[in-house]
Design a protein around this motif. Structure first.
Motif: not given
Ligand code: AHR
Length: 498
Positions: A27, A29, A69-70, A95, A177, A250, A252, A307, A317, A349-350
């Motif tokens: 992603e 990110l 991802g977002c 992000w 999501e 998903h 985490y 995570w 992250l 991820a990721q």
């Protein structure tokens, strides 16, 4: 004396382990793309980080999901094609703002760079379209740009951008999501959006060169939400008309735990969190079975992994890469094998630098994290027939549940060789495991182990990365195909047995 026993029922096949169960996710990110896969985000960027690409090539990734991802939920793909100097700079909505690392998106890395990467490393691309803030036309145009071989403006634009032939992208995620950063939609609302997007994207199916699009719906770890979504999707239609080939969730775990300050009790809780994926897969598969049993919709876990509290959005992250995280990945891959009958893909991820990445960069260094070693060790399962295992194991009570301390899964290759992987999830003690492989002679056994003698919270860096490689595992073999091995605390083992 053995205190755990694994029986491999070689005749009790589950299904083929799709290689895509070992898939990945990248992603925009933090440093996943820029200073990860790509040198940097400037117009003058040199291009790919060749050291990273070489590591990804060796990994033999079957599939890679992108751009989020977002990030995908407000991504405009046209920003990222054409001459680099003409690409607009945008805020990175989820992000970027207030974040220290790569706060804005230069679009230096876009569709052609991503698909070029996939071609170089032999991974199938999986693109997630923007349902959150985008519209079906934009998404359909993206499919046309990537896959169409005719005489249209979009196909010509791809050619002008350097790719004469269609890319033939097969996997298309309808959002990400959508119950959260993808629009905060209720299940019925998302079902409506899904149908609308799928109507147009799905109509491209058959018009593409040698193409067979697979459309992916976004599920949730809230199974009531999934039930309502699938009921709405299937209400009053022929299931053959439902344009959905896979449904995702998903998972985490470890979000309240510091990987650097945790103790053995925290590790138990963390590993129990990883194993909870087993129940999620069963429940989402149950929802599919209850609502769309004749449609053959596969389960994809397209984001998962450790995570920890160290993974601060302000620092992209990033979290330390440890043995404990790698141990959890092995346990999860064993779960996926056991669900080979319903699962069609997973994407950890990721890929680089973010969360439970497999590759980390540090200045000019790029190195393998312990989780990369697990993927290497588990690679022989890919394409095999998963078979059932029965496991007798000591357990430990964690939050009123029993954590199984020894786990395993097994598969049989086309040539009859049996491949068994196993974990000692106990970070406190060794366990002696007896493996009985039905119908094996035990004439030829090769065994390897990861992380022997290493602490669960040992952090990988550029200097010690080589120390996490697999070592030979001492085993004793009985004439009847019974193999016994002592698994030290927090280790992962694999053996091939003839
Ligand atoms: O992987 C990080 C984020 O986690 C993704 O952007 C999002 O889909 C999920 O919540």
């Amino acid at each position: 004396m053995p205190n755990a026993h694994v029986t491999v029922h070689t005749e009790a096949g589950i299904d083929r382990i799709e290689p895509e169960l070992h898939g990945h996710f990248a992603e925009h990110l933090g440093r996943c793309i820029y200073d990860g896969i790509y040198t940097d985000d400037s117009v003058e960027a040199e291009g790919f980080r060749e050291d990273v690409v070489a590591l990804l090539d060796d990994l033999e990734m079957p599939v890679l999901r992108w751009p989020g991802g977002c990030f995908a939920d407000d991504y405009q793909w046209e920003d990222g094609v054409g001459p680099a100097e003409d690409r607009p700079r945008r805020r990175n909505l989820f992000w970027g703002q207030g974040r220290e690392m790569i706060p804005e998106e230069s679009n230096r890395f876009g569709t052609d760079e991503f698909l070029g990467l996939c071609e170089r490393v032999g991974a199938e691309p999986y693109l997630a379209v923007n349902v959150g803030s985008g519209d079906p036309q934009e998404a359909t145009d993206w499919v046309e740009y990537c896959n169409y071989d005719g005489d249209t403006e979009l196909a010509d634009r791809r050619r002008a951008n350097g790719h004469e032939d269609p890319y033939g992208v097969r996997y298309w995620g309808i959002g990400n999501e959508n119950w959260g950063c993808g629009g905060n939609m209720g299940p019925e609302q998302y079902a409506g959006e899904y149908r609308q997007f799928a109507t147009y994207i799905g109509s491209m199916d058959g018009q593409m060169l040698d193409d067979d699009l697979e459309l992916i719906g976004c599920g949730f770890s809230n199974h009531e939400w999934n039930r309502r979504f699938m009921e709405d999707m299937t209400d009053g239609i022929w299931l053959s008309d439902m344009q959905m080939d896979h449904l995702t969730l998903h998972h985490y775990y470890g979000r309240t735990m510091s990987i650097l300050d945790g103790d053995a009790d925290d590790y138990d809780e963390f590993l129990a969190g990883a194993l909870a994926l087993d129940d999620h897969v069963e429940r989402i598969a149950g929802t599919i079975e209850a609502t769309a049993s004749t449609r053959n919709v596969g389960v994809i876990v397209d984001e998962w992994g450790a995570w920890h509290t160290e993974a601060d959005p302000a620092t992209g992250l990033e979290q330390p890469g440890t043995v404990l995280d790698a141990l959890s990945a092995a346990a999860v891959l064993d779960i996926f094998n056991d669900h080979a009958d319903v699962m069609t893909m997973s994407n950890i991820a990721q890929t680089v630098n973010v969360l439970q990445c497999l590759v980390e960069t540090d200045g000019d260094d790029a190195f393998k994290r312990p989780t990369y070693r697990v993927y290497d060790l588990y690679a022989p399962h890919k394409g095999n027939e998963a078979v059932t295992t029965s496991i007798e194991t000591p357990t430990r009570e964690v939050d009123d549940e029993e954590l199984p301390l020894v786990g395993a899964s097994a598969s049989v290759a086309d040539d009859g060789e049996v491949y068994v992987t196993a974990t000692n999830l106990d970070t406190r003690a060794a366990h002696t495991v007896e493996f009985t492989v039905e119908d094996a002679t035990g004439d030829d056994v090769d065994a390897a182990v990861l992380f022997e003698g290493q602490e669960p919270d040992l952090v990988v860096d550029a200097d010690n990365a080589g120390e996490f490689a697999a070592a030979d595992l001492d085993v004793s073999v009985d004439g009847d195909g019974t193999v016994t091995a002592e698994l030290e605390p927090a280790t992962v083992a694999a053996m091939s047995v003839d």
